[in-house]
Design an enzyme around this catalytic site. Structure first.
Site, short mmCIF file in Angstrom:
data_model
loop_
_atom_site.label_atom_id
_atom_site.label_comp_id
_atom_site.label_asym_id
_atom_site.label_seq_id
_atom_site.Cartn_x
_atom_site.Cartn_y
_atom_site.Cartn_z
N CYS A 1 0.82 -1.22 0.00
CA CYS A 1 0.00 0.00 0.00
C CYS A 1 0.86 1.27 0.00
CB CYS A 1 -0.93 0.01 1.21
SG CYS A 1 -2.02 -1.41 1.29
N HIS B 1 -2.72 7.01 4.50
CA HIS B 1 -3.22 5.80 3.83
C HIS B 1 -4.57 5.43 4.44
CE1 HIS B 1 -3.68 1.90 2.22
NE2 HIS B 1 -3.28 1.23 3.28
N ASN C 1 -9.97 0.04 1.70
CA ASN C 1 -8.52 0.16 1.50
C ASN C 1 -8.21 -0.22 0.05
OD1 ASN C 1 -5.76 -0.17 1.39
ND2 ASN C 1 -5.61 -1.31 3.31
O1 UT7 Z 1 -2.79 -1.52 4.21
C1 UT7 Z 1 -2.63 -2.37 5.29
C2 UT7 Z 1 -3.73 -3.41 5.26
N1 UT7 Z 1 -4.16 -3.97 6.47
C3 UT7 Z 1 -4.62 -3.27 7.56
O2 UT7 Z 1 -4.57 -2.08 7.64
C4 UT7 Z 1 -5.24 -4.10 8.65
C5 UT7 Z 1 -4.94 -3.55 10.03
N2 UT7 Z 1 -5.79 -4.23 11.00
C6 UT7 Z 1 -7.07 -3.84 11.22
O3 UT7 Z 1 -7.54 -2.90 10.59
C7 UT7 Z 1 -7.86 -4.57 12.28
O4 UT7 Z 1 -7.00 -5.42 13.00
C8 UT7 Z 1 -9.04 -5.40 11.68
C9 UT7 Z 1 -10.11 -4.48 11.14
C10 UT7 Z 1 -8.55 -6.33 10.59
C11 UT7 Z 1 -9.67 -6.25 12.78
O5 UT7 Z 1 -10.13 -5.41 13.82
P1 UT7 Z 1 -9.79 -5.76 15.33
O6 UT7 Z 1 -10.48 -4.76 16.17
O7 UT7 Z 1 -8.30 -5.87 15.44
O8 UT7 Z 1 -10.51 -7.15 15.50
P2 UT7 Z 1 -9.87 -8.53 15.95
O9 UT7 Z 1 -9.02 -9.10 14.87
O10 UT7 Z 1 -9.25 -8.34 17.31
O11 UT7 Z 1 -11.16 -9.39 16.08
C12 UT7 Z 1 -12.18 -9.12 17.05
C13 UT7 Z 1 -13.31 -10.10 16.85
C14 UT7 Z 1 -12.84 -11.53 16.72
O12 UT7 Z 1 -13.80 -12.35 17.38
P3 UT7 Z 1 -13.55 -12.90 18.86
O13 UT7 Z 1 -12.27 -13.68 18.76
O14 UT7 Z 1 -13.43 -11.67 19.72
O15 UT7 Z 1 -14.77 -13.71 19.13
C15 UT7 Z 1 -12.88 -11.81 15.25
O16 UT7 Z 1 -13.06 -13.16 14.94
O17 UT7 Z 1 -14.00 -9.81 15.62
C16 UT7 Z 1 -14.06 -11.00 14.84
N3 UT7 Z 1 -14.02 -10.58 13.42
C17 UT7 Z 1 -15.13 -10.25 12.75
N4 UT7 Z 1 -16.41 -10.18 13.11
C18 UT7 Z 1 -17.29 -9.77 12.17
C19 UT7 Z 1 -12.95 -10.47 12.63
N5 UT7 Z 1 -13.33 -10.04 11.41
C20 UT7 Z 1 -14.67 -9.90 11.45
C21 UT7 Z 1 -15.64 -9.48 10.53
N6 UT7 Z 1 -16.92 -9.42 10.93
N7 UT7 Z 1 -15.32 -9.11 9.27
#
Ligand code: UT7
Length: 334
Positions: A119, A252, A282
């Site tokens: 990115c 970004h 993104n």
């Molecule tokens: O250009 C660079 C590209 N990448 C990025 O910028 C990604 C950077 N990371 C992020 O933006 C965040 O880490 C995410 C948006 C990907 C995830 O958000 P988070 O607040 O870090 O969530 P998490 O991974 O800690 O997950 C929290 C919960 C989990 O469930 P449990 O374990 O608490 O029961 C996940 O399984 O949310 C669940 N989860 C979802 N639920 C509904 C993960 N993805 C989803 C989803 N919908 N799409």
């Protein structure tokens, strides 16, 4: 790498963008995977994204963006002698998308190649074009940042599917009478590369190769919140500027929480921060030029304004550029 520019003033004299027609809402995604509009909006700020059609490839969305940038710069395609396409989703490995695009646009004298820095690709590419122009190797450059990540997403994986969209942005760079780029800071940490990768897409054999993006979201989030701040701080310091000098902050567009965190830590007020991740998700290499184009449409990019661009992404990479906005060209490459 960090440096303050010296010698010729080089700036952006044309800017254009393009996104596919198809809008994909969070509610539509919730029909494909176990997610919800509420979760996506709360955790990312994304409401919808654009998705390329089945037969739409990278160069198809680059072409209109490039034409708009050339038009704004008042530049004939044949006057471009350097074309860089920053992308991780080229039409194919080779020929490069830049070579294909140069042919379609009619740029017989252009050196044309693709650049891969996740990115952060667009920021890397403008730094590189700047270097070539400042050294006198090129006179007018076209830099395109674009990706069609929808083509390499696992449409059953909610952890990546909800984040990305497709889009392209293009800029013309050339010598100007005033303003221009003040400096660049670029970095890479391959040690963190496996937090956002496409194993099986190249010459290395993997036990579990994959055609789709894999991501450790939490690790990328931590990395992002760190480098979005450290890179911006570093370039401001290098150029003898403070955050109060910044008029327009173009981060970004990965996640509104990352943007808010960086802006708060840096001390950039909300009204100076450009945000369009809600509409496009993104778009990887397309993200910063798409946000720049939004800022231009809003009338924020007036001559003399100090614009801070900071990106981060696969690699893991990061990069910042500081630019004093101008539309006045010297006509050097006309
Ligand atoms: O250009 C660079 C590209 N990448 C990025 O910028 C990604 C950077 N990371 C992020 O933006 C965040 O880490 C995410 C948006 C990907 C995830 O958000 P988070 O607040 O870090 O969530 P998490 O991974 O800690 O997950 C929290 C919960 C989990 O469930 P449990 O374990 O608490 O029961 C996940 O399984 O949310 C669940 N989860 C979802 N639920 C509904 C993960 N993805 C989803 C989803 N919908 N799409």
């Amino acid at each position: 790498m960090i440096g303050r520019t010296a010698g010729k003033r080089i700036s952006i004299t044309g800017l254009g963008c393009h996104v596919p027609e198809r809008v994909l809402s969070n509610d539509e995604l919730a029909k494909l995977v176990d997610t919800s509009d509420e979760w996506i909006v709360e955790r990312t700020g994304i409401r919808e994204r654009r998705i390329a059609a089945e037969d739409e490839a990278l160069t198809d969305i680059c072409l209109p963006a490039a034409r708009r940038a050339l038009e704004m710069a008042g530049a004939e395609p044949s006057s471009i002698d350097l074309l860089i396409v920053a992308t991780v989703t080229p039409d194919m490995s080779f020929p490069s998308s830049a070579a294909l695009l140069a042919d379609q646009l009619g740029m017989p004298d252009a050196a044309a190649y693709d650049l891969s820095a996740g990115c952060t690709g667009f920021v890397y590419a403008i730094a590189q074009a700047h270097g070539m122009l400042a050294a006198g190797l090129a006179r007018r450059a076209l830099v395109v940042g674009a990706d069609v990540l929808s083509k390499i997403l696992d449409w059953t994986d909610r952890s990546t599917l909800v984040l990305f969209g497709d889009g392209a942005g293009a800029v013309v760079l050339e010598e100007v009478a005033d303003g221009g780029f003040l400096g660049f800071e670029l970095g890479a940490d391959g040690g963190g590369g496996a937090n956002l990768w496409l194993p099986g897409s190249g010459s290395r054999k993997f036990e579990e190769p994959d055609r789709y993006v894999k991501m450790n979201g939490r690790e990328v989030f931590k990395f992002a919140t760190r480098v979005m701040v450290s890179s911006a701080d570093a370039i401001l310091d290098e150029c003898g500027k403070t955050v109060e000098d910044v008029d327009v902050y173009v981060p970004h567009q990965a996640n509104v929480r990352i943007i808010d965190h960086a802006a708060r830590k840096l001390g950039v007020p909300q009204e100076k921060t450009v945000i369009n991740v809600d509409r496009y998700g993104n778009t990887s290499s397309g993200s910063i030029p798409l946000a720049l184009a939004d800022a231009a449409d809003d009338g924020r990019l007036e001559p003399g304004k100090l614009v801070l661009l900071t990106g981060m992404g696969a690699g893991l990479t990061w990069g910042s550029a500081l630019i004093e906005w101008t539309h006045e060209t010297t006509g050097a490459a006309a």
